[in-house]
Design a protein around this motif. Structure first.
Motif, PDB file in Angstrom:
ATOM      1  N   ILE A   1       0.819  -1.096   0.030  1.00 56.26           N
ATOM      2  CA  ILE A   1       0.007  -0.053   0.164  1.00 56.26           C
ATOM      3  C   ILE A   1       0.868   1.263   0.016  1.00 56.26           C
ATOM      4  O   ILE A   1       0.450   2.209  -0.757  1.00 56.26           O
ATOM      5  CB  ILE A   1      -0.738   0.078   1.153  1.00 56.26           C
ATOM      6  N   LEU A   2       1.954   1.369   0.938  1.00 56.07           N
ATOM      7  CA  LEU A   2       2.962   2.335   0.787  1.00 56.07           C
ATOM      8  C   LEU A   2       3.345   2.513  -0.800  1.00 56.07           C
ATOM      9  O   LEU A   2       3.667   3.638  -1.061  1.00 56.07           O
ATOM     10  CB  LEU A   2       3.985   2.125   1.784  1.00 56.07           C
ATOM     11  N   LEU A   3       3.710   1.612  -1.271  1.00 53.52           N
ATOM     12  CA  LEU A   3       4.276   1.619  -2.693  1.00 53.52           C
ATOM     13  C   LEU A   3       3.414   2.398  -3.576  1.00 53.52           C
ATOM     14  O   LEU A   3       3.507   3.197  -4.253  1.00 53.52           O
ATOM     15  CB  LEU A   3       4.703   0.355  -3.171  1.00 53.52           C
TER      16      LEU A   3
ATOM     17  N   THR B   1      -9.155  11.899   0.144  1.00 53.31           N
ATOM     18  CA  THR B   1      -7.913  11.971  -0.032  1.00 53.31           C
ATOM     19  C   THR B   1      -7.543  10.638   0.400  1.00 53.31           C
ATOM     20  O   THR B   1      -8.325   9.779   0.827  1.00 53.31           O
ATOM     21  CB  THR B   1      -6.989  13.216   0.468  1.00 53.31           C
ATOM     22  N   VAL B   2      -6.356  10.288   0.637  1.00 54.95           N
ATOM     23  CA  VAL B   2      -5.761   8.983   0.873  1.00 54.95           C
ATOM     24  C   VAL B   2      -6.088   8.624   2.103  1.00 54.95           C
ATOM     25  O   VAL B   2      -6.055   9.298   3.314  1.00 54.95           O
ATOM     26  CB  VAL B   2      -4.185   8.858   0.541  1.00 54.95           C
ATOM     27  N   LEU B   3      -6.312   7.330   2.277  1.00 56.85           N
ATOM     28  CA  LEU B   3      -6.781   6.751   3.742  1.00 56.85           C
ATOM     29  C   LEU B   3      -5.528   6.533   4.562  1.00 56.85           C
ATOM     30  O   LEU B   3      -5.431   6.802   5.795  1.00 56.85           O
ATOM     31  CB  LEU B   3      -7.523   5.388   3.651  1.00 56.85           C
ATOM     32  N   GLY B   4      -4.599   6.110   3.747  1.00 55.29           N
ATOM     33  CA  GLY B   4      -3.303   5.646   4.812  1.00 55.29           C
ATOM     34  C   GLY B   4      -3.565   4.549   5.580  1.00 55.29           C
ATOM     35  O   GLY B   4      -4.606   3.770   5.806  1.00 55.29           O
ATOM     36  N   PRO B   5      -2.291   3.726   6.068  1.00 57.94           N
ATOM     37  CA  PRO B   5      -2.341   2.730   6.745  1.00 57.94           C
ATOM     38  C   PRO B   5      -2.740   2.758   8.327  1.00 57.94           C
ATOM     39  O   PRO B   5      -2.695   1.715   9.032  1.00 57.94           O
ATOM     40  CB  PRO B   5      -1.021   2.211   6.705  1.00 57.94           C
ATOM     41  N   PHE B   6      -3.004   3.762   8.758  1.00 62.78           N
ATOM     42  CA  PHE B   6      -2.967   4.015  10.288  1.00 62.78           C
ATOM     43  C   PHE B   6      -4.359   4.248  10.731  1.00 62.78           C
ATOM     44  O   PHE B   6      -4.486   4.469  12.029  1.00 62.78           O
ATOM     45  CB  PHE B   6      -2.241   5.149  10.762  1.00 62.78           C
ATOM     46  N   HIS B   7      -5.384   3.799   9.927  1.00 63.73           N
ATOM     47  CA  HIS B   7      -6.714   3.943  10.467  1.00 63.73           C
ATOM     48  C   HIS B   7      -7.010   2.615  11.216  1.00 63.73           C
ATOM     49  O   HIS B   7      -6.592   1.390  10.802  1.00 63.73           O
ATOM     50  CB  HIS B   7      -7.694   4.062   9.563  1.00 63.73           C
TER      51      HIS B   7
ATOM     52  N   PHE C   1       4.174  10.262  15.575  1.00 67.83           N
ATOM     53  CA  PHE C   1       4.089   8.968  15.457  1.00 67.83           C
ATOM     54  C   PHE C   1       2.206   8.671  15.677  1.00 67.83           C
ATOM     55  O   PHE C   1       1.738   9.281  16.993  1.00 67.83           O
ATOM     56  CB  PHE C   1       4.647   8.125  16.412  1.00 67.83           C
ATOM     57  N   TYR C   2       1.806   7.716  15.052  1.00 73.87           N
ATOM     58  CA  TYR C   2       0.477   7.199  15.448  1.00 73.87           C
ATOM     59  C   TYR C   2       0.565   6.214  16.541  1.00 73.87           C
ATOM     60  O   TYR C   2       1.413   5.456  16.583  1.00 73.87           O
ATOM     61  CB  TYR C   2      -0.277   6.361  14.258  1.00 73.87           C
ATOM     62  N   ASP C   3      -0.631   6.155  17.368  1.00 78.37           N
ATOM     63  CA  ASP C   3      -0.460   5.175  18.640  1.00 78.37           C
ATOM     64  C   ASP C   3      -0.112   3.739  17.995  1.00 78.37           C
ATOM     65  O   ASP C   3       0.639   3.014  18.721  1.00 78.37           O
ATOM     66  CB  ASP C   3      -1.871   5.070  19.391  1.00 78.37           C
TER      67      ASP C   3
ATOM     68  N   PRO D   1       7.666  11.602   8.612  1.00 82.26           N
ATOM     69  CA  PRO D   1       7.992  10.863   7.568  1.00 82.26           C
ATOM     70  C   PRO D   1       7.003   9.599   7.399  1.00 82.26           C
ATOM     71  O   PRO D   1       6.948   8.994   8.505  1.00 82.26           O
ATOM     72  CB  PRO D   1       9.350  10.565   7.766  1.00 82.26           C
ATOM     73  N   ILE D   2       6.737   9.005   6.172  1.00 86.01           N
ATOM     74  CA  ILE D   2       6.011   7.809   6.234  1.00 86.01           C
ATOM     75  C   ILE D   2       7.148   6.755   6.396  1.00 86.01           C
ATOM     76  O   ILE D   2       8.365   7.209   6.325  1.00 86.01           O
ATOM     77  CB  ILE D   2       5.468   7.546   4.767  1.00 86.01           C
ATOM     78  N   PRO D   3       6.809   5.615   6.861  1.00 86.17           N
ATOM     79  CA  PRO D   3       7.901   4.730   7.283  1.00 86.17           C
ATOM     80  C   PRO D   3       8.758   4.423   5.921  1.00 86.17           C
ATOM     81  O   PRO D   3       8.498   4.145   4.877  1.00 86.17           O
ATOM     82  CB  PRO D   3       7.108   3.193   7.234  1.00 86.17           C
TER      83      PRO D   3
ATOM     84  N   TRP E   1       8.270  12.836   3.526  1.00 84.48           N
ATOM     85  CA  TRP E   1       7.678  13.530   4.406  1.00 84.48           C
ATOM     86  C   TRP E   1       6.320  13.730   3.987  1.00 84.48           C
ATOM     87  O   TRP E   1       6.127  13.964   2.723  1.00 84.48           O
ATOM     88  CB  TRP E   1       8.196  14.877   4.812  1.00 84.48           C
ATOM     89  N   ARG E   2       5.440  13.869   4.980  1.00 83.99           N
ATOM     90  CA  ARG E   2       3.999  14.291   4.732  1.00 83.99           C
ATOM     91  C   ARG E   2       3.676  15.463   5.363  1.00 83.99           C
ATOM     92  O   ARG E   2       4.211  15.530   6.715  1.00 83.99           O
ATOM     93  CB  ARG E   2       2.920  13.017   5.311  1.00 83.99           C
ATOM     94  N   PRO E   3       3.008  16.543   4.959  1.00 82.66           N
ATOM     95  CA  PRO E   3       2.745  17.778   5.649  1.00 82.66           C
ATOM     96  C   PRO E   3       1.835  17.489   6.900  1.00 82.66           C
ATOM     97  O   PRO E   3       0.754  16.317   6.708  1.00 82.66           O
ATOM     98  CB  PRO E   3       1.985  18.620   4.581  1.00 82.66           C
ATOM     99  N   ALA E   4       1.810  18.256   7.874  1.00 78.90           N
ATOM    100  CA  ALA E   4       0.915  17.933   9.123  1.00 78.90           C
ATOM    101  C   ALA E   4      -0.498  17.883   8.765  1.00 78.90           C
ATOM    102  O   ALA E   4      -0.960  18.651   7.923  1.00 78.90           O
ATOM    103  CB  ALA E   4       1.031  18.973  10.106  1.00 78.90           C
ATOM    104  N   HIS E   5      -1.330  16.853   9.341  1.00 80.22           N
ATOM    105  CA  HIS E   5      -2.700  16.604   8.793  1.00 80.22           C
ATOM    106  C   HIS E   5      -3.548  15.908  10.116  1.00 80.22           C
ATOM    107  O   HIS E   5      -2.811  15.079  10.770  1.00 80.22           O
ATOM    108  CB  HIS E   5      -2.766  15.932   7.402  1.00 80.22           C
ATOM    109  N   THR E   6      -4.742  15.930   9.772  1.00 82.41           N
ATOM    110  CA  THR E   6      -5.412  15.184  10.749  1.00 82.41           C
ATOM    111  C   THR E   6      -6.389  14.535   9.810  1.00 82.41           C
ATOM    112  O   THR E   6      -6.962  14.990   8.703  1.00 82.41           O
ATOM    113  CB  THR E   6      -6.458  16.262  11.716  1.00 82.41           C
TER     114      THR E   6
ATOM    115  N   ALA F   1       4.663  13.208   0.256  1.00 81.97           N
ATOM    116  CA  ALA F   1       5.133  11.934  -0.358  1.00 81.97           C
ATOM    117  C   ALA F   1       4.180  11.093  -0.928  1.00 81.97           C
ATOM    118  O   ALA F   1       4.411  10.136  -1.817  1.00 81.97           O
ATOM    119  CB  ALA F   1       5.885  11.157   0.747  1.00 81.97           C
ATOM    120  N   VAL F   2       3.088  11.253  -0.656  1.00 78.04           N
ATOM    121  CA  VAL F   2       1.751  10.304  -1.219  1.00 78.04           C
ATOM    122  C   VAL F   2       0.833  11.196  -2.114  1.00 78.04           C
ATOM    123  O   VAL F   2      -0.235  10.540  -2.188  1.00 78.04           O
ATOM    124  CB  VAL F   2       1.339   9.548   0.138  1.00 78.04           C
ATOM    125  N   PHE F   3       1.250  12.510  -2.339  1.00 79.26           N
ATOM    126  CA  PHE F   3       0.397  13.244  -3.185  1.00 79.26           C
ATOM    127  C   PHE F   3      -1.161  13.414  -3.002  1.00 79.26           C
ATOM    128  O   PHE F   3      -2.131  13.651  -3.374  1.00 79.26           O
ATOM    129  CB  PHE F   3       0.217  12.554  -4.747  1.00 79.26           C
TER     130      PHE F   3
END
Ligand code: BEZ
Ligand code: FE
Length: 280
Positions: free
Chosen positions: A72-74, A99-105, A156-158, A193-195, A212-217, A245-247
């Protein structure tokens, strides 16, 4: 029937597709083979380069676990996640963009009372998040679920720091009130930064890219009869907004965080979410 040749390579492979296969699978495989062969011809790929690609994909698979999904990161860093998301979530102009879900939900975060804090570790700069959830005509949506998650003050996420951060730190679910309003206390997020300690990180480095990802919630907003909205709000002025990094950045999702006179909650992030009607 003709044998495989350089000139007719894709045609030779596609000719093997069964006559009775699922039509969608037929279309996808035909196109995939056509584009893959065109790519190999375009760059005149060497055997060594193809072996490097196979080693890279093997390493990407090997590092995957229940906690880590390197594929998913790729997909994210190649812009594929955002393109699939864009094609499948074309919305009216007035609606808030995905926008992108990301892996940390993590599904099933605690449901909290209106105005409660999601920050359990006491770190970071407290921020009041508030606004409305409406439809595209501006009508409030009562009882919409707001599922929110963000990194902590260290970026970092929990789930990245089990045993270091409390479980469900900077996560929670809230319901809008009868006027479609929501409010909760979180933290002003920080860029992170993403992993990058795996094959994707190596690829970023080799290609002159940062992680790097810009600060977001992060938010997932859902209500019956409306499209599920998967989105972020971004902090205006962040140094990485133009090179996420992930657009994931979209201009309407960038918010000016306002300083407040309240020492306990020195920031406010006001944002209204606009849901599009559910599409078939
Ligand atoms: C995130 O924002 O949590 C994220 C998105 C894509 C890749 C890695 C992290
Ligand atoms: Fe994130």
């Amino acid at each position: 029937m003709s044998y495989f040749t350089e000139a007719q390579s894709a045609e030779a492979v596609n000719a093997r597709l069964g006559a009775d296969i699922d039509p969608r699978l037929d279309r996808i495989m035909r196109s995939l083979v056509t584009h893959l062969h065109a790519f190999i011809k375009d760059v005149e790929l060497t055997g060594e380069e193809w072996a490097t690609a196979i080693d890279f994909l093997t390493a990407t698979g090997r590092i995957c676990s229940a906690e880590r999904q390197e594929f998913i990161l790729l997909s994210d860093v190649l812009g594929a996640s955002m393109l699939v998301d864009a094609i499948n979530n074309r919305r009216p102009d007035k609606a808030t963009q995905n926008t992108v879900l990301g892996p940390f939900h993590v599904a099933g975060a605690p449901v909290r009372e209106m105005g409660a804090s999601i920050c359990l570790d006491g770190g970071g700069e407290a921020c009041l998040f508030e606004g409305m959830v409406t439809d595209i005509a501006g009508q409030p949506i009562a009882g919409a679920e707001i599922d929110v998650w963000s990194d902590n003050a260290d970026g970092f996420y929990d789930v990245q720091q089990p045993g270091v951060q409390p479980q469900w730190n900077n996560r929670g679910r809230f319901l809008t009130d009868k006027d479609g309003r929501y409010a909760f206390i979180g933290i002003k997020p920080v860029s992170y930064p993403i992993p990058y300690d795996g094959p994707v990180g190596q690829m970023l480095e080799a290609t002159g890219r940062h992680p790097w990802r810009p600060a977001h919630t992060h938010f997932i907003i859902s209500a019956p009869g409306f499209d599920r909205l998967v989105t972020h709000t971004f902090v205006a002025g962040d140094a990485w907004l133009e090179s996420d990094a992930v657009f994931g950045v979209k201009a309407p999702l960038i918010v000016d965080y306002e300083p407040t006179p309240d020492a306990a909650t020195p920031w406010r992030c006001a944002f209204d979410f606009v849901l599009a009607p559910a599409h078939a």
